[in-house]
Scaffold this motif. Structure first.
Motif, PDB file in Angstrom:
ATOM      1  N   GLY A 112      -0.108  -4.728  -8.151  1.00 10.30           N
ATOM      2  CA  GLY A 112      -0.298  -4.084  -6.876  1.00 10.30           C
ATOM      3  C   GLY A 112      -0.513  -5.039  -5.738  1.00 10.30           C
ATOM      4  N   GLY A 162       2.995  -6.017  -3.279  1.00 12.65           N
ATOM      5  CA  GLY A 162       3.304  -5.154  -2.145  1.00 12.65           C
ATOM      6  C   GLY A 162       2.419  -5.451  -0.963  1.00 12.65           C
ATOM      7  N   ALA A 200       1.361   6.101  -0.109  1.00 10.30           N
ATOM      8  CA  ALA A 200       1.799   6.000  -1.501  1.00 10.30           C
ATOM      9  C   ALA A 200       3.279   6.296  -1.627  1.00 10.30           C
ATOM     10  CB  ALA A 200       0.978   6.949  -2.372  1.00 10.30           C
ATOM     11  N   GLN A 201       3.753   7.270  -0.898  1.00 14.66           N
ATOM     12  CA  GLN A 201       5.175   7.589  -0.942  1.00 14.66           C
ATOM     13  C   GLN A 201       6.025   6.455  -0.348  1.00 14.66           C
ATOM     14  OE1 GLN A 201       5.515  11.351   1.043  1.00 14.66           O
ATOM     15  NE2 GLN A 201       4.728  12.526  -0.753  1.00 14.66           N
ATOM     16  N   GLU A 239       5.265   3.260  -0.316  1.00 17.55           N
ATOM     17  CA  GLU A 239       5.265   2.155  -1.274  1.00 17.55           C
ATOM     18  C   GLU A 239       6.280   2.398  -2.382  1.00 17.55           C
ATOM     19  OE1 GLU A 239       4.355  -1.399  -3.154  1.00 17.55           O
ATOM     20  OE2 GLU A 239       3.979  -0.681  -1.109  1.00 17.55           O
ATOM     21  N   ILE A 240       6.372   3.618  -2.821  1.00 17.56           N
ATOM     22  CA  ILE A 240       7.360   3.953  -3.862  1.00 17.56           C
ATOM     23  C   ILE A 240       8.774   3.735  -3.332  1.00 17.56           C
ATOM     24  CG2 ILE A 240       8.315   5.860  -5.217  1.00 17.56           C
ATOM     25  CD1 ILE A 240       5.456   6.926  -5.487  1.00 17.56           C
ATOM     26  N   GLU A 241       9.042   4.134  -2.053  1.00 19.41           N
ATOM     27  CA  GLU A 241      10.364   3.937  -1.458  1.00 19.41           C
ATOM     28  C   GLU A 241      10.698   2.450  -1.307  1.00 19.41           C
ATOM     29  OE1 GLU A 241      12.628   6.142  -0.864  1.00 19.41           O
ATOM     30  OE2 GLU A 241      11.383   7.862  -1.456  1.00 19.41           O
ATOM     31  N   ARG A 242       9.705   1.657  -0.956  1.00 21.65           N
ATOM     32  CA  ARG A 242       9.938   0.225  -0.813  1.00 21.65           C
ATOM     33  C   ARG A 242      10.301  -0.428  -2.133  1.00 21.65           C
ATOM     34  NH1 ARG A 242       7.755  -4.351  -1.748  1.00 21.65           N
ATOM     35  NH2 ARG A 242       6.004  -3.378  -2.793  1.00 21.65           N
ATOM     36  N   GLN A 243       9.545  -0.056  -3.193  1.00 24.78           N
ATOM     37  CA  GLN A 243       9.826  -0.625  -4.505  1.00 24.78           C
ATOM     38  C   GLN A 243      11.205  -0.198  -5.005  1.00 24.78           C
ATOM     39  OE1 GLN A 243       6.674   0.257  -7.218  1.00 24.78           O
ATOM     40  NE2 GLN A 243       5.061  -0.741  -5.965  1.00 24.78           N
ATOM     41  N   LEU A 244      11.580   1.048  -4.703  1.00 19.23           N
ATOM     42  CA  LEU A 244      12.904   1.529  -5.099  1.00 19.23           C
ATOM     43  C   LEU A 244      14.017   0.750  -4.388  1.00 19.23           C
ATOM     44  CD1 LEU A 244      14.499   3.584  -6.753  1.00 19.23           C
ATOM     45  CD2 LEU A 244      14.310   5.181  -4.842  1.00 19.23           C
TER      46      LEU A 244
END
Length: 261
Positions: A253, A256, A219-220, A222-227
Motif C-alpha cells: 500500500g 500508491g 478507494a475507487q 486507487e483501484i482505477e489507478r492500479q488497473l
C-alpha cells in the motif's frame, strides 16, 4: 389483567378459604371424638346407677338380716315367757313378731325389686360397655383412614402446585426466548439502517458522513489507478511485482502513496 379476571380470582380464593373453614368445622374426627365422649359419660352414669342400686339393695339386705334376727329373738322370748307362766309376755312377743313379719314381707318385696333392677342395669352396663368398645375401635379406624386420605389430598395438591409452577416456569422461558429473538432482530435491523445512513449515528463525529463518502471515492480512484498501471505494460507490472516481492508486508500500500506524493 382485566377486572373480570381479578373478580374471578377473588371469588376462587374466597371459595377455597370458605371450603377449608367448613372442612375444619366439620372435621369427622372431632365429631367422632365428641360422640365417643358422650357414650363414655352415659356409661359412667349407668355404672353410677348400678352402684347406687347395689348400695340400696345391700342396705335393705342388712336391714332384713337385722329384722330376721329380731324375729328369731322374739320367738325365743315368747317360748321362754310361756315356759315361765307369763302368757301375757308370750302373747306380746308374738304380736310384735307378727307385726315384724309384715314389715319383713314388705322389705322382701323391695329387695326383690332392687335385685331385678340391679340385674337389668348390670346387663345394660355390659352391653353399653361392649358398644362403647366397638365404637372406639371403629372411631379410631375411621380417623386413621380420614387422616391418611387427608395426607394424600395434601400431597396431590402439592404435586399439582409443583406442576403448575413448572408450567409457569416453562411459559416464562418461552416468553424470554421470544423477547430475546425480537431484540436480536431489532439490533440487526438497526445495524443495517445505521450502515445505510437511514438512521443517524448520534455518537459519530461531526461531518463523519462526508468523510466516509470521500473515503469510498478515494478507494475507487486507487483501484482505477492500479488497473491503468496493469494495462500500461508487463514492465510496469514486473516492476510493481518486484517492488511488492522485495519488500515486507509493511511496504504493502506504500507504492500508491509514494506515487501520489
Amino acid at each position: 389483567m382485566s377486572s373480570s379476571s381479578n373478580g374471578a380470582r377473588v371469588r376462587t380464593i374466597f371459595r377455597s378459604k370458605t371450603t377449608k373453614a367448613l372442612d375444619r368445622m366439620e372435621d369427622p374426627r372431632e365429631t367422632l371424638d365428641d360422640s365417643y365422649d358422650q357414650q363414655v359419660k352415659l356409661l359412667q352414669q349407668v355404672r353410677v346407677a348400678v352402684a347406687d342400686v347395689a348400695t340400696a339393695k345391700k342396705r335393705i339386705e342388712l336391714q332384713g338380716e337385722e329384722m330376721g334376727a329380731r324375729y328369731q329373738r322374739l320367738g325365743s322370748q315368747a317360748a321362754e315367757a310361756l315356759a315361765q307362766g307369763r302368757e301375757d309376755l308370750a302373747r306380746a312377743a308374738l304380736e310384735r313378731r307378727a307385726m315384724l313379719e309384715s314389715q319383713v314381707a314388705a322389705l322382701q318385696q323391695q329387695f326383690t325389686s332392687l335385685d331385678r333392677q340391679t340385674a337389668q342395669l348390670q346387663e345394660r352396663e355390659r352391653r353399653l360397655t361392649d358398644q362403647v368398645a366397638a365404637f372406639r375401635i371403629e372411631k379410631e379406624t375411621i380417623k386413621a383412614t380420614y387422616t391418611a386420605s387427608e395426607a394424600q389430598v395434601k400431597a396431590n395438591e402439592a404435586v399439582s402446585g409443583i406442576s403448575n409452577s413448572i408450567t409457569d416456569v416453562g411459559s416464562s422461558l418461552d416468553r424470554a426466548r421470544d423477547r430475546v429473538a425480537q431484540m436480536q432482530a431489532r439490533a440487526a435491523a438497526t445495524d443495517e439502517l445505521l450502515a445505510s445512513g437511514a438512521l443517524t449515528d448520534l455518537t459519530a463525529a461531526p461531518d463523519a458522513d462526508i468523510e466516509r463518502q470521500l473515503a469510498v471515492i478515494s478507494a475507487q480512484a486507487e483501484i482505477e489507478r492500479q488497473l491503468a498501471a496493469l494495462k500500461g505494460g508487463a514492465s510496469a507490472a514486473g516492476g510493481a511485482s518486484e517492488q511488492a516481492g522485495s519488500g515486507s508486508w509493511t511496504s504493502i500500500g506504500q507504492a500508491g502513496s509514494a506515487g501520489q506524493g
